[in-house]
Design an enzyme around this catalytic site. Structure first.
Site, PDB file in Angstrom:
ATOM      1  N   ASP A  93       0.807  -1.219   0.000  1.00 23.70           N
ATOM      2  CA  ASP A  93       0.000   0.000   0.000  1.00 23.70           C
ATOM      3  C   ASP A  93       0.845   1.277   0.000  1.00 23.70           C
ATOM      4  OD1 ASP A  93      -2.540  -1.054  -0.267  1.00 23.70           O
ATOM      5  OD2 ASP A  93      -2.659  -1.556   1.862  1.00 23.70           O
ATOM      6  N   ASP A 155      -6.662  -4.653  -4.477  1.00 21.84           N
ATOM      7  CA  ASP A 155      -6.412  -3.273  -4.056  1.00 21.84           C
ATOM      8  C   ASP A 155      -5.109  -2.730  -4.640  1.00 21.84           C
ATOM      9  OD1 ASP A 155      -7.648  -5.132  -2.348  1.00 21.84           O
ATOM     10  OD2 ASP A 155      -7.596  -3.797  -0.633  1.00 21.84           O
TER      11      ASP A 155
HETATM   12  N1  GLY Z   1      -7.396  -3.326   2.085  1.00 19.32           N
HETATM   13  C1  GLY Z   1      -7.804  -2.097   1.550  1.00 19.32           C
HETATM   14  C2  GLY Z   1      -9.229  -1.848   1.752  1.00 19.32           C
HETATM   15  O1  GLY Z   1      -9.723  -2.086   2.828  1.00 19.32           O
HETATM   16  O2  GLY Z   1      -9.874  -1.410   0.841  1.00 19.32           O
END
Ligand code: GLY
Length: 374
Positions: A93, A155
């Site tokens: 991320d 994601d």
């Molecule tokens: N893991 C990223 C989200 O919760 O969208």
């Protein structure tokens, strides 16, 4: 026709008060009677959402040029330096954390410190690439016995723009090369025949062979977690934007068409498209992310019939948020009120900072005041 400028004005009035109350903090959710908590202490600074408040502040600064927003954004960016020095705090991320902070700052000022931060984050993200299976590893070990070495999640499509940015910045194709390999793997293993997407795909980390779909933040294997559908919609659109590849554009359109097909009559998005109709759990953040993706997709397809379809769907999603979810009271910290992190969590229908971020980004797209983040 909605008055998007009026909505933007209400947001600015509110967020001026919210930013004033939250100077020096990094919010995630409200923890006490309409008040954000602070996620910048050492135990929570590496949380994946900690770039979104900075992103909100940059969008607000871009629309107003008010120093409060910019000064507060710089605090967030500097606080995230602690994460860059913590190997276990770094995961896939990186895009969510450093694009709306360091890269946003660099795009504004072209300053060396922000460029340095963003390149360190991009290099770490590139280092998570598994060449055996052409995917970026999502998370580090959870410490609970699960082997996450071969896990990739949808994601991550939203983190790839950090790699496209690094390639552009350094005139070095390695970063974008990793991004397109990951995106190609995601097209093959995450996007189902009907245009819905999986959340987690497990690969053998040594051979790269696909092992199985895993349940993630939606109901489970085979279901359609709505925020995951939104990440895919916006993520493939962004890969199409950065690479010009037709395959990413057509994948984004398939995901968008399926998302639109499943929008309920009231345009309020559930946590999972496969949950019982009687289940009241919502995810406003999915609607906001999808609206951003649909508006960007409409821009890429300008002049085509599909562009009108995507633009209209985005506007309807935003009108539903404006009329049935958003809280514009300057005395309350939260903007969108009914988000959900994961279907099987205990808590549902609560404010989460990325919902607020993407709602602002979407409204700014419509008022022409957006700072491009991705
Ligand atoms: N893991 C990223 C989200 O919760 O969208």
């Amino acid at each position: 026709m909605a008055d998007w400028n009026r909505i933007a004005d209400r947001i600015i009035v509110k967020e001026r008060a919210v930013a004033e109350r939250n100077r020096g903090r990094i919010p995630y959710t409200t923890e006490d009677a309409h008040r954000f908590g602070d996620w910048s202490d050492s135990s929570r600074i590496s949380w994946w959402t900690n770039g979104f408040w900075g992103g909100m502040l940059w969008q607000l600064w871009h629309a107003t040029k008010e120093a409060l927003f910019r000064d507060s954004a710089l605090v967030v960016e500097e606080k995230l330096d602690a994460v860059l020095m913590d190997y276990n705090g770094m995961d896939h991320d990186a895009g969510f954390r450093w694009l709306p902070t360091a890269v946003a700052h660099w795009r504004t000022d072209k300053n060396e410190a922000s460029r340095n931060r963003a390149l360190l984050a991009a290099a770490n993200l590139a280092g998570r690439f598994n060449p055996n299976g052409n995917f970026i590893r999502a998370w580090n070990d959870f410490g609970d016995g699960r082997d996450t070495r071969g896990w990739a999640i949808i994601d991550c499509m939203m983190n790839l723009p950090l790699l496209y940015w690094a390639s552009d910045e350094l005139k070095d194709p390695r970063f974008a090369g990793i991004a397109v390999r990951h995106a190609d793997t995601a097209m093959e293993w995450f996007v189902r025949g009907d245009g819905s997407v999986r959340h987690i795909a497990g690969f053998d980390p040594a051979t790269g062979s696909f092992l199985k779909e895993r349940g993630g933040q939606g109901i489970g294997e085979g279901s359609s977690w709505t925020r995951g559908q939104s990440w895919a919609l916006y993520g493939f659109t962004l890969s199409a934007l950065h690479t010009g590849r037709e395959s990413y554009l057509s994948t984004a359109m398939r995901v968008a068409d399926r998302y639109i097909e499943r929008i309920p009559a009231d345009y309020l998005i559930p946590v999972d498209f496969d949950q019982e109709a009687s289940c009241p759990w919502r995810d406003a953040s999915s609607a906001a992310v999808a609206a951003c993706g649909l508006l960007t997709l409409a821009g890429l397809l300008r002049g085509e019939d599909a562009a009108t379809r995507y633009q209209e769907a985005a506007e309807r999603l935003l009108l539903a948020l404006d009329g049935q979810d958003a809280d514009y009271d300057p005395a309350h910290d939260e903007l969108l009120t009914k988000c959900t992190a994961a279907y099987h969590d205990r808590e549902h229908n609560f404010p989460i900072i990325y919902g607020d971020y993407y709602y602002i980004e979407a409204i700014w797209k419509l008022t022409g005041t957006e700072l491009f983040m991705w």
